[in-house]
Design a protein around this motif. Sequence first.
Motif: not given
Length: 257
Positions: A1-8, A27-42
């Motif tokens: 699931m993508t960040a959009t699905d987690h937020m929905a 909520a998106a960070d909690a579902r995908d641990s790699s998103l919190a440290t990704s440089p493309r997070r924003r």
Amino acid sequence: MTATDHMAAFLTRQPRRRVDFDALAGAADARDSSLATSPRRRRILADAAHTLAHRGLITLPKGTDGWDHSAHPPLPRWVQRPAAPRPPSHRPRPHAYFEQLRFTTTLRLTAGDHALLGPVNALLRDDPDAEIIPLADRSYQLYGDEKRLKDIERHHLVTKGLLDVTAHLRARPTPSRAWGRRGWGRRGVRAARAPGRTAACGTSPRSSRPGCGTDSRPRPRTWGSRGVRPHRRPGPESFPCHERCGTPSHAEVGSSG
């Protein structure tokens, strides 16, 4: 699931319409641990916000105050969920009323009005020349409750002259409450009270002599237990009638005659 699905999925569990965007990002960070440290997070969060708005799940802020411009791309400070759709209003189904109730086609009647007119319409259709009976009996016949038409005279259809108790309900109206009330005459006029001992000045009801209306007969003397007459304070009856109320005394009346 993508960040959009987690937020929905997170949005569906929120009781309020306005939701902080930081909560959505968390909520998106909690579902995908790699998103919190990704440089493309924003960038990922910004794309997810616009995707949710395009689906109609959220509404983004319109003013600049609702956006965070500390970095690029800007992120919304909050989002708003759309209002829940209103349930469809229940409209009463159309009714085919008898000719005597044709006024119903020009009025906007409520469900209670239709419940009242339904049995009346059946009565006029099946037995238009029904015998006129007491209102309580007709109420029990039509609705199974003899008190259903108790205050029918106050109904807005009756007060407007559209529904007639005799012509439509084939019943006798309830008699006025003023009739038979205790202390009132047959025509609703309060009965006059019989004159008593405190009648106005004139001929006393207990004496044929002119006086002030008090009893002129001598009262029996009362004595104490030891044969001694108790002390009695002088009252108004101790003075002559002409001194109490200004009417001529018996002697003056006799002398004038």
